[in-house]
Scaffold this motif. Structure first.
Motif, short mmCIF file in Angstrom:
data_model
loop_
_atom_site.label_atom_id
_atom_site.label_comp_id
_atom_site.label_asym_id
_atom_site.label_seq_id
_atom_site.Cartn_x
_atom_site.Cartn_y
_atom_site.Cartn_z
N THR A 1 41.42 47.71 31.02
CA THR A 1 40.68 46.51 30.99
C THR A 1 41.21 45.95 32.30
OG1 THR A 1 40.89 46.32 28.44
CG2 THR A 1 40.82 44.01 29.84
N LEU A 2 40.29 45.17 33.05
CA LEU A 2 40.48 44.63 34.43
C LEU A 2 41.69 43.51 34.17
CD1 LEU A 2 39.52 44.92 37.05
CD2 LEU A 2 38.18 42.78 36.65
N PRO A 3 42.70 43.93 34.60
CA PRO A 3 44.17 42.85 34.82
C PRO A 3 44.00 41.70 35.49
CG PRO A 3 44.53 44.71 36.23
CD PRO A 3 43.21 45.14 35.75
N TRP A 4 44.67 40.64 35.07
CA TRP A 4 44.84 39.66 35.96
C TRP A 4 46.00 40.04 36.98
CZ3 TRP A 4 45.09 34.44 32.43
CH2 TRP A 4 43.89 34.52 31.94
N VAL A 5 46.10 39.49 38.34
CA VAL A 5 47.16 39.66 39.04
C VAL A 5 47.70 38.25 39.53
CG1 VAL A 5 47.41 40.63 41.40
CG2 VAL A 5 45.59 41.70 39.94
N ALA A 6 48.77 38.03 39.45
CA ALA A 6 49.55 36.93 39.67
C ALA A 6 50.70 37.18 40.66
CB ALA A 6 50.13 36.35 38.26
N ALA A 7 50.59 36.46 41.79
CA ALA A 7 51.43 36.90 43.19
C ALA A 7 51.66 35.75 43.82
CB ALA A 7 50.59 37.67 44.15
N PHE A 8 53.25 35.70 44.07
CA PHE A 8 54.02 34.60 44.81
C PHE A 8 53.81 35.35 46.32
CE2 PHE A 8 54.66 33.24 40.59
CZ PHE A 8 55.16 31.89 40.68
N VAL A 9 53.52 34.71 47.25
CA VAL A 9 53.19 35.24 48.57
C VAL A 9 53.83 34.11 49.48
CG1 VAL A 9 51.61 36.40 50.33
CG2 VAL A 9 51.10 36.52 47.67
N LEU A 10 54.60 34.68 50.48
CA LEU A 10 54.99 33.98 51.81
C LEU A 10 53.89 33.45 52.38
CD1 LEU A 10 58.03 36.05 52.82
CD2 LEU A 10 58.35 33.81 51.68
N ARG A 11 54.08 32.13 52.84
CA ARG A 11 53.08 31.35 53.70
C ARG A 11 52.98 32.09 55.31
NH1 ARG A 11 52.10 25.68 53.41
NH2 ARG A 11 53.74 25.63 54.89
N THR A 12 54.01 32.76 55.50
CA THR A 12 54.25 33.46 56.90
C THR A 12 53.00 34.69 56.89
OG1 THR A 12 55.78 34.94 56.02
CG2 THR A 12 56.44 32.85 57.09
N GLY A 13 52.45 34.99 55.71
CA GLY A 13 51.29 35.84 55.91
C GLY A 13 50.07 35.45 55.30
N SER A 14 49.02 36.11 55.47
CA SER A 14 47.78 35.87 54.70
C SER A 14 47.49 36.78 53.31
CB SER A 14 46.44 36.02 55.39
OG SER A 14 45.40 36.07 55.01
N TYR A 15 47.17 36.23 52.24
CA TYR A 15 46.91 36.91 51.11
C TYR A 15 45.26 37.28 51.11
CZ TYR A 15 47.18 38.20 46.25
OH TYR A 15 47.50 38.92 45.14
N ALA A 16 44.67 36.93 52.07
CA ALA A 16 43.01 37.00 52.20
C ALA A 16 42.37 38.45 51.95
CB ALA A 16 42.42 36.33 53.35
N PRO A 17 42.97 39.38 52.75
CA PRO A 17 42.74 40.94 52.31
C PRO A 17 42.69 41.47 51.14
CG PRO A 17 44.13 40.54 54.60
CD PRO A 17 44.38 39.26 53.77
N ILE A 18 44.03 40.79 50.38
CA ILE A 18 44.15 41.51 49.09
C ILE A 18 43.05 40.77 48.40
CG2 ILE A 18 45.59 41.74 47.12
CD1 ILE A 18 48.01 41.98 48.93
N ALA A 19 42.89 39.54 48.36
CA ALA A 19 41.91 38.71 47.46
C ALA A 19 40.57 39.31 47.71
CB ALA A 19 42.20 37.39 47.95
N ALA A 20 40.14 39.68 48.98
CA ALA A 20 38.86 40.11 49.22
C ALA A 20 38.82 41.48 48.62
CB ALA A 20 38.66 40.39 50.80
N HIS A 21 39.70 42.30 48.44
CA HIS A 21 39.68 43.47 47.65
C HIS A 21 39.53 43.35 46.35
CE1 HIS A 21 40.24 47.70 46.51
NE2 HIS A 21 41.32 47.39 46.04
N LEU A 22 40.25 42.53 45.73
CA LEU A 22 40.32 41.97 44.26
C LEU A 22 39.03 41.59 44.10
CD1 LEU A 22 43.70 40.32 43.78
CD2 LEU A 22 43.21 42.67 43.47
N ALA A 23 38.37 40.84 44.82
CA ALA A 23 36.90 40.34 44.72
C ALA A 23 36.17 41.50 44.38
CB ALA A 23 36.60 39.34 45.63
N GLY A 24 36.15 42.53 45.07
CA GLY A 24 35.35 43.50 44.85
C GLY A 24 35.27 44.29 43.49
N HIS A 25 36.30 44.16 42.89
CA HIS A 25 36.53 44.52 41.72
C HIS A 25 36.15 43.54 40.36
CE1 HIS A 25 38.69 48.31 42.44
NE2 HIS A 25 38.79 48.00 43.49
N GLY A 26 35.78 42.51 41.01
CA GLY A 26 35.27 41.48 40.14
C GLY A 26 36.28 40.50 39.75
N LEU A 27 37.45 40.10 40.65
CA LEU A 27 38.42 39.23 40.29
C LEU A 27 38.49 38.18 41.42
CD1 LEU A 27 41.20 41.76 39.60
CD2 LEU A 27 40.46 40.25 38.06
N THR A 28 38.22 36.88 40.75
CA THR A 28 38.36 35.80 41.61
C THR A 28 39.96 35.24 41.70
OG1 THR A 28 36.01 35.24 40.70
CG2 THR A 28 37.30 33.64 41.72
#
Length: 303
Positions: free
Chosen positions: A209-236
């Motif tokens: 089952t497609l899991p939810w992904v909860a991440a605490f991420v430092l503001r010194t970097g960008s989470y956008a590449p991971i979010a984009a990959h997750l979007a490709g699997h149907g995760l917003t």
């Protein structure tokens, strides 16, 4: 865990510090201070001692949120949480036991724990955690590149299963792929800057089952590449806008300047956050579109 905005080896987004000469000939730090020597020891005492000195607190912020998410997502026997960059199992300890992060700091830095051998501490910890186990405890699988940290967390009963594998550089083992079929929730309190699609792809493909992904991420970097990959699997991916979360104090002025520069580069304002002396993280939650807003992210953070 071997993380914190811990890296894959449980590091709190601590990578080896690069130093260059600035225009005045003074050393200028270009990344975070390295704490690499604490993430793969035989037990977690150095982890808590050294990070505690700088007030590391991301797992504290995550504790209540992860419990709520686990309650929502894990409904049937055999379902599990996957903690990425899990290090010594800190998130598992807080998720499944009547303990706070301050309790763990006190436990591992106490004179009694300090005097124990590794074997004595592990035996003590088995009883310590067993006596504080919650009735609603859930299965937790740990993934980290630090074999000693994984082994300790398994030995004392914090992880139901643990894998010392680096999916950024090697293919996952069959045992790992079999284990993650049961995951319904992926949690991250550090190490996101070390992760890419190479880690997430096999995990998401293997889960029943497609899991939810909860991440605490430092503001010194960008989470956008991971979010984009997750979007490709149907995760917003939603980012909580209500506030940020303190990670730890800076080790010095050079690290603070690095953080302020990095945050600004990524389009964020360091005023009142990094400028006030602490790294800050943002909370990102990825869910299928059909689940987005149920419940609203704000209710999960500040019910």
């Amino acid at each position: 865990m071997a993380t914190t905005d811990d890296g894959p080896a449980g590091r709190t987004e601590h990578v080896m510090a690069e130093v260059r000469e600035d225009d005045a000939g003074e050393p200028a730090q270009r990344t975070m201070t390295a704490f690499d020597d604490i993430y793969d020891r035989a037990d977690p005492r150095a982890f808590f001692r050294e990070l505690g000195a700088f007030g590391y607190e991301t797992p504290h912020h995550a504790q209540r949120i992860f419990r709520r998410l686990a309650e929502l997502r894990l409904r049937a026997p055999g379902e599990a949480v996957l903690d990425l960059c899990c290090s010594y199992g800190v998130n598992a300890a807080l998720l499944n036991h009547e303990l706070t992060l301050d309790d763990l700091y006190a436990h591992y830095t106490s004179p009694r724990a300090t005097a124990m051998s590794v074997e004595e501490l592990a035996e003590h910890d088995r009883s310590f955690f067993r006596a504080r186990r919650r009735r609603d405890a859930v299965a937790v699988i740990g993934l980290d590149i630090a074999p000693n940290a994984i082994a300790y967390a398994q030995a004392v009963g914090l992880l139901d299963d643990g894998f010392a594998e680096n999916l950024e550089t090697t293919q996952p083992t069959r045992d790992l792929l079999d284990a993650v079929r049961s995951i319904r929730l992926i949690t991250i309190t550090g190490g996101a800057s070390f992760l890419s699609r190479a880690t997430f792809q096999p995990l998401l493909e293997s889960a029943r089952t497609l899991p939810w992904v909860a991440a605490f991420v430092l503001r010194t970097g960008s989470y956008a590449p991971i979010a984009a990959h997750l979007a490709g699997h149907g995760l917003t991916t939603e980012t909580y806008a209500g506030r940020t979360f303190v990670q730890r104090r800076f080790t010095g002025a050079a690290e603070q300047q690095y953080a302020m520069d990095a945050v600004t580069t990524h389009g964020q304002d360091p005023d009142g956050k990094e400028s006030a002396g602490h790294f800050h993280t943002a909370l990102h939650l990825a869910r299928p579109a059909s689940d987005a807003g149920t419940p609203p992210l704000g209710e999960l953070v500040d019910p």
